[in-house]
Motif scaffolding. Sequence first.
Motif, PDB file in Angstrom:
ATOM      1  N   ARG A  44     -32.272 171.191 -17.497  1.00 35.97           N
ATOM      2  CA  ARG A  44     -32.673 171.010 -16.099  1.00 35.97           C
ATOM      3  C   ARG A  44     -34.130 171.434 -15.901  1.00 35.97           C
ATOM      4  NH1 ARG A  44     -28.324 167.963 -14.791  1.00 35.97           N
ATOM      5  NH2 ARG A  44     -26.365 169.154 -14.606  1.00 35.97           N
ATOM      6  N   ALA A  45     -34.497 172.572 -16.512  1.00 34.35           N
ATOM      7  CA  ALA A  45     -35.862 173.082 -16.340  1.00 34.35           C
ATOM      8  C   ALA A  45     -36.882 172.124 -16.945  1.00 34.35           C
ATOM      9  CB  ALA A  45     -35.982 174.465 -16.986  1.00 34.35           C
ATOM     10  N   TYR A  46     -36.573 171.564 -18.120  1.00 32.81           N
ATOM     11  CA  TYR A  46     -37.509 170.631 -18.763  1.00 32.81           C
ATOM     12  C   TYR A  46     -37.656 169.366 -17.933  1.00 32.81           C
ATOM     13  CZ  TYR A  46     -36.760 173.652 -22.845  1.00 32.81           C
ATOM     14  OH  TYR A  46     -36.684 174.727 -23.694  1.00 32.81           O
ATOM     15  N   GLN A  47     -36.570 168.927 -17.302  1.00 31.77           N
ATOM     16  CA  GLN A  47     -36.657 167.756 -16.435  1.00 31.77           C
ATOM     17  C   GLN A  47     -37.541 168.049 -15.230  1.00 31.77           C
ATOM     18  OE1 GLN A  47     -32.094 166.148 -17.242  1.00 31.77           O
ATOM     19  NE2 GLN A  47     -32.896 166.105 -15.184  1.00 31.77           N
ATOM     20  N   ASP A  48     -37.376 169.227 -14.648  1.00 31.75           N
ATOM     21  CA  ASP A  48     -38.168 169.588 -13.475  1.00 31.75           C
ATOM     22  C   ASP A  48     -39.654 169.627 -13.799  1.00 31.75           C
ATOM     23  OD1 ASP A  48     -35.866 169.798 -12.002  1.00 31.75           O
ATOM     24  OD2 ASP A  48     -35.703 171.989 -12.182  1.00 31.75           O
ATOM     25  N   ARG A  49     -40.018 170.007 -15.048  1.00 31.52           N
ATOM     26  CA  ARG A  49     -41.424 170.098 -15.454  1.00 31.52           C
ATOM     27  C   ARG A  49     -41.970 168.760 -15.952  1.00 31.52           C
ATOM     28  NH1 ARG A  49     -43.267 175.672 -16.585  1.00 31.52           N
ATOM     29  NH2 ARG A  49     -45.086 174.618 -17.455  1.00 31.52           N
ATOM     30  N   ASN A  76     -38.089 172.287 -28.875  1.00 30.61           N
ATOM     31  CA  ASN A  76     -37.623 173.480 -29.588  1.00 30.61           C
ATOM     32  C   ASN A  76     -38.543 173.824 -30.751  1.00 30.61           C
ATOM     33  OD1 ASN A  76     -35.424 173.724 -27.876  1.00 30.61           O
ATOM     34  ND2 ASN A  76     -34.009 172.668 -29.245  1.00 30.61           N
ATOM     35  N   HIS A  77     -38.962 172.788 -31.486  1.00 32.72           N
ATOM     36  CA  HIS A  77     -39.849 173.004 -32.635  1.00 32.72           C
ATOM     37  C   HIS A  77     -41.182 173.599 -32.191  1.00 32.72           C
ATOM     38  CE1 HIS A  77     -41.992 172.327 -36.379  1.00 32.72           C
ATOM     39  NE2 HIS A  77     -42.900 171.621 -35.719  1.00 32.72           N
ATOM     40  N   LEU A  78     -41.737 173.075 -31.130  1.00 33.40           N
ATOM     41  CA  LEU A  78     -43.029 173.569 -30.648  1.00 33.40           C
ATOM     42  C   LEU A  78     -42.905 174.981 -30.088  1.00 33.40           C
ATOM     43  CD1 LEU A  78     -44.368 170.325 -28.949  1.00 33.40           C
ATOM     44  CD2 LEU A  78     -45.115 171.309 -31.120  1.00 33.40           C
ATOM     45  N   LEU A  79     -41.789 175.285 -29.451  1.00 37.47           N
ATOM     46  CA  LEU A  79     -41.582 176.637 -28.935  1.00 37.47           C
ATOM     47  C   LEU A  79     -41.526 177.647 -30.076  1.00 37.47           C
ATOM     48  CD1 LEU A  79     -38.957 176.030 -26.095  1.00 37.47           C
ATOM     49  CD2 LEU A  79     -41.319 176.779 -25.798  1.00 37.47           C
ATOM     50  N   THR A  80     -40.882 177.285 -31.187  1.00 40.94           N
ATOM     51  CA  THR A  80     -40.809 178.200 -32.336  1.00 40.94           C
ATOM     52  C   THR A  80     -42.171 178.386 -32.978  1.00 40.94           C
ATOM     53  OG1 THR A  80     -40.225 176.389 -33.860  1.00 40.94           O
ATOM     54  CG2 THR A  80     -38.414 177.590 -32.826  1.00 40.94           C
ATOM     55  N   ARG A  81     -43.084 177.442 -32.790  1.00 40.01           N
ATOM     56  CA  ARG A  81     -44.442 177.581 -33.329  1.00 40.01           C
ATOM     57  C   ARG A  81     -45.338 178.386 -32.402  1.00 40.01           C
ATOM     58  NH1 ARG A  81     -47.090 172.421 -36.249  1.00 40.01           N
ATOM     59  NH2 ARG A  81     -48.767 173.947 -36.181  1.00 40.01           N
ATOM     60  N   GLY A  82     -44.811 178.824 -31.277  1.00 40.34           N
ATOM     61  CA  GLY A  82     -45.578 179.683 -30.386  1.00 40.34           C
ATOM     62  C   GLY A  82     -46.212 178.983 -29.201  1.00 40.34           C
ATOM     63  N   TYR A  83     -45.936 177.688 -29.023  1.00 38.97           N
ATOM     64  CA  TYR A  83     -46.494 176.979 -27.885  1.00 38.97           C
ATOM     65  C   TYR A  83     -45.752 177.374 -26.613  1.00 38.97           C
ATOM     66  CZ  TYR A  83     -49.085 173.815 -30.961  1.00 38.97           C
ATOM     67  OH  TYR A  83     -49.942 173.298 -31.883  1.00 38.97           O
ATOM     68  N   THR A  84     -46.477 177.419 -25.502  1.00 38.46           N
ATOM     69  CA  THR A  84     -45.846 177.614 -24.202  1.00 38.46           C
ATOM     70  C   THR A  84     -45.412 176.259 -23.652  1.00 38.46           C
ATOM     71  OG1 THR A  84     -47.897 177.364 -22.951  1.00 38.46           O
ATOM     72  CG2 THR A  84     -47.374 179.575 -23.784  1.00 38.46           C
ATOM     73  N   LEU A  85     -44.616 176.292 -22.602  1.00 35.92           N
ATOM     74  CA  LEU A  85     -44.193 175.031 -21.994  1.00 35.92           C
ATOM     75  C   LEU A  85     -45.391 174.268 -21.433  1.00 35.92           C
ATOM     76  CD1 LEU A  85     -40.873 176.005 -20.185  1.00 35.92           C
ATOM     77  CD2 LEU A  85     -41.155 174.706 -22.303  1.00 35.92           C
ATOM     78  N   ALA A  86     -46.398 174.997 -20.956  1.00 34.69           N
ATOM     79  CA  ALA A  86     -47.605 174.334 -20.454  1.00 34.69           C
ATOM     80  C   ALA A  86     -48.331 173.632 -21.604  1.00 34.69           C
ATOM     81  CB  ALA A  86     -48.528 175.341 -19.782  1.00 34.69           C
ATOM     82  N   ASN A  87     -48.415 174.303 -22.782  1.00 35.95           N
ATOM     83  CA  ASN A  87     -49.023 173.663 -23.951  1.00 35.95           C
ATOM     84  C   ASN A  87     -48.263 172.397 -24.333  1.00 35.95           C
ATOM     85  OD1 ASN A  87     -49.469 176.931 -25.445  1.00 35.95           O
ATOM     86  ND2 ASN A  87     -50.887 175.790 -24.145  1.00 35.95           N
ATOM     87  N   ILE A  88     -46.936 172.521 -24.348  1.00 28.33           N
ATOM     88  CA  ILE A  88     -46.103 171.393 -24.754  1.00 28.33           C
ATOM     89  C   ILE A  88     -46.263 170.230 -23.777  1.00 28.33           C
ATOM     90  CG2 ILE A  88     -43.704 170.649 -25.108  1.00 28.33           C
ATOM     91  CD1 ILE A  88     -43.115 173.538 -26.011  1.00 28.33           C
ATOM     92  N   GLN A  89     -46.395 170.554 -22.511  1.00 26.67           N
ATOM     93  CA  GLN A  89     -46.603 169.511 -21.508  1.00 26.67           C
ATOM     94  C   GLN A  89     -47.897 168.746 -21.784  1.00 26.67           C
ATOM     95  OE1 GLN A  89     -46.320 171.088 -17.548  1.00 26.67           O
ATOM     96  NE2 GLN A  89     -45.578 169.150 -16.715  1.00 26.67           N
TER      97      GLN A  89
END
Length: 288
Positions: A44-49, A76-89
């Motif tokens: 849900r959170a990823y959809q909202d972002r 999930n892969h990017l989060l384990t590499r240390g990226y924030t959700l803003a980076n991933i966006q």
Amino acid sequence: MPNLPPSSPPAPADSSHPASAAPRNEYTVDELARVSDTTVRNVRAYQDRGLLAPPERRGRVGVYDDTHVSRLKLINHLLTRGYTLANIQDLIKAVDEGHDLRSILGLETAIGGRWSRERPRKYSLVELMQMFGDKASPGALAKAVELGLLERNGLSFVSGNPTALAAGATMAKEGIPLADLLDAVSIARPHFNAVAKALVDLVVRQLDRYEADALPPPADVPALVDAIWRLRPLASVLVESEMNRALEEASGDYLGGRVAAIMEKKLGHPAQGEVAKRAAPKKGKGKK
């Protein structure tokens, strides 16, 4: 909801699509969270972002497919590499604009990846005592942790540079007080940081021809990554060369003078090199 056999093209949102359309895997939100190793709350959170596309609506039920699974695994892969959700966006936006994600991650690794190939190693307190002897006092260990030379890991310690740790242990065994050695590291570190920043700026300057808040064009990224990887070892060679030069000069100035003084005291006359040094005019000083 039963899963249908997989297929690459997703079915359109219209539930009246002909039966001849290629089938796909379909998931409820609970099933999607389970197969993607995440939670419904995260979905849900990823959809909202805007990181995850909304599901196809069938009445009151949201239907997800394998494209959602792939996106969640990427997140999930990017989060384990240390990226924030803003980076991933930002990364996902770049991909949507035509960038190849592997090239973008390759650029990030080339610039921000580790420069040392050494693998961190864990040491028990007993091992450190064996390496440093009685010099491995609680105060010395605390100072090493403060400098980042060691990290606490429960009752053990982790060194990110085992070779440097072994060198320090050898110097300590040769009689150099460990406290003095750690003080030398503390004094020298700001200078190393300044040198490192200057050299990293040379590497990162390859990006200066692009806008500061924008990625290079997709076609330029592979060549840019290759150029940065070629520059990195050259920067390390330059640092080693300059460090060797500085050590030679420092040892000549300090140790050479000390040895000459000892010889003068023992032999009653200055060493030849010291005589020449004393006879030579000082740089920058003229005759009075």
